[in-house]
Design a protein around this motif. Structure first.
Motif, PDB file in Angstrom:
ATOM      1  N   VAL A  92       0.741  -1.056  -0.081  1.00  0.00           N
ATOM      2  CA  VAL A  92       0.036   0.144  -0.113  1.00  0.00           C
ATOM      3  C   VAL A  92       0.737   1.217   0.176  1.00  0.00           C
ATOM      4  N   ASP A  93       0.530   2.238  -0.655  1.00  0.00           N
ATOM      5  CA  ASP A  93       1.292   3.353  -1.018  1.00  0.00           C
ATOM      6  C   ASP A  93       0.850   4.422  -0.047  1.00  0.00           C
ATOM      7  N   ALA A  94       1.341   5.704   0.223  1.00  0.00           N
ATOM      8  CA  ALA A  94       1.049   6.695   1.048  1.00  0.00           C
ATOM      9  C   ALA A  94      -0.580   7.038   1.106  1.00  0.00           C
ATOM     10  N   GLU A  95      -1.293   7.289   0.182  1.00  0.00           N
ATOM     11  CA  GLU A  95      -2.483   7.503  -0.197  1.00  0.00           C
ATOM     12  C   GLU A  95      -3.589   6.160   0.186  1.00  0.00           C
ATOM     13  N   GLY A  96      -2.666   4.956   0.333  1.00  0.00           N
ATOM     14  CA  GLY A  96      -3.907   3.873   0.731  1.00  0.00           C
ATOM     15  C   GLY A  96      -4.344   3.113  -0.810  1.00  0.00           C
ATOM     16  N   ARG A  97      -3.571   3.540  -1.838  1.00  0.00           N
ATOM     17  CA  ARG A  97      -3.905   2.590  -3.042  1.00  0.00           C
ATOM     18  C   ARG A  97      -2.661   1.407  -2.962  1.00  0.00           C
ATOM     19  N   THR A  98      -3.380   0.312  -3.587  1.00  0.00           N
ATOM     20  CA  THR A  98      -2.425  -1.075  -3.732  1.00  0.00           C
ATOM     21  C   THR A  98      -1.524  -0.711  -4.760  1.00  0.00           C
ATOM     22  N   ILE A  99      -0.171  -0.968  -4.605  1.00  0.00           N
ATOM     23  CA  ILE A  99       0.583  -0.880  -5.685  1.00  0.00           C
ATOM     24  C   ILE A  99       1.443  -2.315  -5.952  1.00  0.00           C
ATOM     25  N   SER A 100       2.232  -2.303  -7.188  1.00  0.00           N
ATOM     26  CA  SER A 100       2.690  -3.360  -7.498  1.00  0.00           C
ATOM     27  C   SER A 100       4.211  -3.596  -6.791  1.00  0.00           C
ATOM     28  N   LEU A 101       4.580  -4.865  -6.706  1.00  0.00           N
ATOM     29  CA  LEU A 101       5.893  -5.157  -6.199  1.00  0.00           C
ATOM     30  C   LEU A 101       7.043  -4.416  -7.303  1.00  0.00           C
ATOM     31  N   SER A 102       6.784  -4.323  -8.447  1.00  0.00           N
ATOM     32  CA  SER A 102       7.952  -3.498  -9.151  1.00  0.00           C
ATOM     33  C   SER A 102       8.266  -2.112  -8.786  1.00  0.00           C
ATOM     34  N   GLU A 103       7.126  -1.448  -8.015  1.00  0.00           N
ATOM     35  CA  GLU A 103       7.386   0.152  -7.854  1.00  0.00           C
ATOM     36  C   GLU A 103       8.070   0.246  -6.388  1.00  0.00           C
ATOM     37  N   LEU A 104       8.503  -0.902  -5.642  1.00  0.00           N
ATOM     38  CA  LEU A 104       9.490  -0.735  -4.617  1.00  0.00           C
ATOM     39  C   LEU A 104      10.860  -0.377  -5.056  1.00  0.00           C
ATOM     40  N   ARG A 105      11.513   0.605  -4.465  1.00  0.00           N
ATOM     41  CA  ARG A 105      12.607   1.399  -4.883  1.00  0.00           C
ATOM     42  C   ARG A 105      13.571   1.406  -3.511  1.00  0.00           C
ATOM     43  N   GLN A 106      14.852   1.524  -3.878  1.00  0.00           N
ATOM     44  CA  GLN A 106      15.864   1.500  -2.962  1.00  0.00           C
ATOM     45  C   GLN A 106      15.716   3.113  -2.348  1.00  0.00           C
ATOM     46  N   GLY A 107      15.654   3.065  -0.928  1.00  0.00           N
ATOM     47  CA  GLY A 107      15.606   4.651  -0.389  1.00  0.00           C
ATOM     48  C   GLY A 107      14.461   4.838  -0.055  1.00  0.00           C
ATOM     49  N   GLN A 108      13.263   4.231  -0.253  1.00  0.00           N
ATOM     50  CA  GLN A 108      11.824   4.415   0.276  1.00  0.00           C
ATOM     51  C   GLN A 108      11.913   3.979   1.514  1.00  0.00           C
ATOM     52  N   ASN A 109      10.798   4.624   2.191  1.00  0.00           N
ATOM     53  CA  ASN A 109      10.648   4.326   3.474  1.00  0.00           C
ATOM     54  C   ASN A 109       9.464   3.496   3.748  1.00  0.00           C
ATOM     55  N   VAL A 110       9.789   2.374   4.267  1.00  0.00           N
ATOM     56  CA  VAL A 110       8.389   1.495   4.311  1.00  0.00           C
ATOM     57  C   VAL A 110       7.987   0.994   5.961  1.00  0.00           C
ATOM     58  N   ALA A 111       7.017   0.426   6.150  1.00  0.00           N
ATOM     59  CA  ALA A 111       6.725  -0.144   7.273  1.00  0.00           C
ATOM     60  C   ALA A 111       6.119  -1.531   7.041  1.00  0.00           C
ATOM     61  N   ILE A 112       6.635  -2.581   7.659  1.00  0.00           N
ATOM     62  CA  ILE A 112       6.227  -3.947   7.370  1.00  0.00           C
ATOM     63  C   ILE A 112       5.862  -4.908   8.275  1.00  0.00           C
ATOM     64  N   LEU A 113       4.590  -5.343   8.280  1.00  0.00           N
ATOM     65  CA  LEU A 113       4.267  -6.373   9.148  1.00  0.00           C
ATOM     66  C   LEU A 113       4.686  -7.819   8.626  1.00  0.00           C
ATOM     67  N   LEU A 114       5.366  -8.854   9.547  1.00  0.00           N
ATOM     68  CA  LEU A 114       5.882  -9.988   9.001  1.00  0.00           C
ATOM     69  C   LEU A 114       4.934 -11.121   9.226  1.00  0.00           C
ATOM     70  N   ARG A 115       4.691 -12.163   8.497  1.00  0.00           N
ATOM     71  CA  ARG A 115       4.008 -13.382   8.906  1.00  0.00           C
ATOM     72  C   ARG A 115       4.700 -13.946  10.191  1.00  0.00           C
ATOM     73  N   GLY A 116       3.640 -14.169  11.204  1.00  0.00           N
ATOM     74  CA  GLY A 116       4.290 -14.899  12.385  1.00  0.00           C
ATOM     75  C   GLY A 116       5.356 -14.125  13.189  1.00  0.00           C
ATOM     76  N   GLY A 117       5.142 -12.952  13.019  1.00  0.00           N
ATOM     77  CA  GLY A 117       6.117 -11.743  13.761  1.00  0.00           C
ATOM     78  C   GLY A 117       7.636 -11.824  13.246  1.00  0.00           C
ATOM     79  N   GLY A 118       7.911 -12.697  12.291  1.00  0.00           N
ATOM     80  CA  GLY A 118       9.473 -12.948  11.944  1.00  0.00           C
ATOM     81  C   GLY A 118      10.045 -13.605  12.967  1.00  0.00           C
ATOM     82  N   GLN A 119      11.295 -13.584  12.733  1.00  0.00           N
ATOM     83  CA  GLN A 119      12.661 -14.414  13.609  1.00  0.00           C
ATOM     84  C   GLN A 119      13.796 -13.640  13.757  1.00  0.00           C
ATOM     85  N   GLY A 120      14.538 -14.043  14.985  1.00  0.00           N
ATOM     86  CA  GLY A 120      15.638 -12.897  15.223  1.00  0.00           C
ATOM     87  C   GLY A 120      15.337 -12.164  16.506  1.00  0.00           C
TER      88      GLY A 120
END
Length: 137
Positions: A92-120
């Motif tokens: 999801v972008d900052a306006e709430g629209r769904t975007i594709s995987l190809s639109e992710l770029r280096q340097g973008q700020n992101v917030a991520i929820l991981l499946r099962g909370g992740g490991q580590g």
């Protein structure tokens, strides 16, 4: 008999005070969530598994591995994470629209929820369940 009525009245008073205090706390928590999303200028919830900027991405057979690094924050579980983003991950972008995987770029700020909370412990490792692109901090 008078002492019994005083004890019952005191008990009712304590219960009313406890109910009043718990309802005030609930309304304050709702206000905190609204200010947090305004602070981050994003559609993401306040508490996520990792929040930071993409420092490296690697594409392989329809999937992308992101290396995300952020500042230490009480609102994110990991300061750094390696995240597998699949084609079925909701992005999801900052306006709430769904975007594709190809639109992710280096340097973008992101917030991520991981499946099962992740490991580590310090560095997270997991598969993205939902990813929000945020405006610069």
């Amino acid at each position: 008999m008078g002492m019994k009525h005083i004890q019952q009245g005191l008990m009712v008073f304590c219960i009313l005070i406890a109910l009043g205090m718990s309802s005030c706390r609930t309304s304050n928590e709702a206000g905190t969530v609204e200010t947090a999303s305004e602070t981050y200028k994003s559609m993401a919830p306040q508490r996520v598994d990792v929040r930071g900027s993409i420092i490296r991405s690697q594409y392989n057979q329809g999937q992308v591995i992101l290396e995300v690094e952020g500042l230490p924050s009480p609102d994110s579980r990991f300061n750094r994470a390696f995240v597998l983003v699949e084609p079925i991950t909701q992005i999801v972008d900052a306006e709430g629209r769904t975007i594709s995987l190809s639109e992710l770029r280096q340097g973008q700020n992101v917030a991520i929820l991981l499946r099962g909370g992740g490991q580590g412990n310090f560095v997270g490792l997991g598969v993205a369940r939902k990813l929000w692109v945020e405006e610069p901090f």
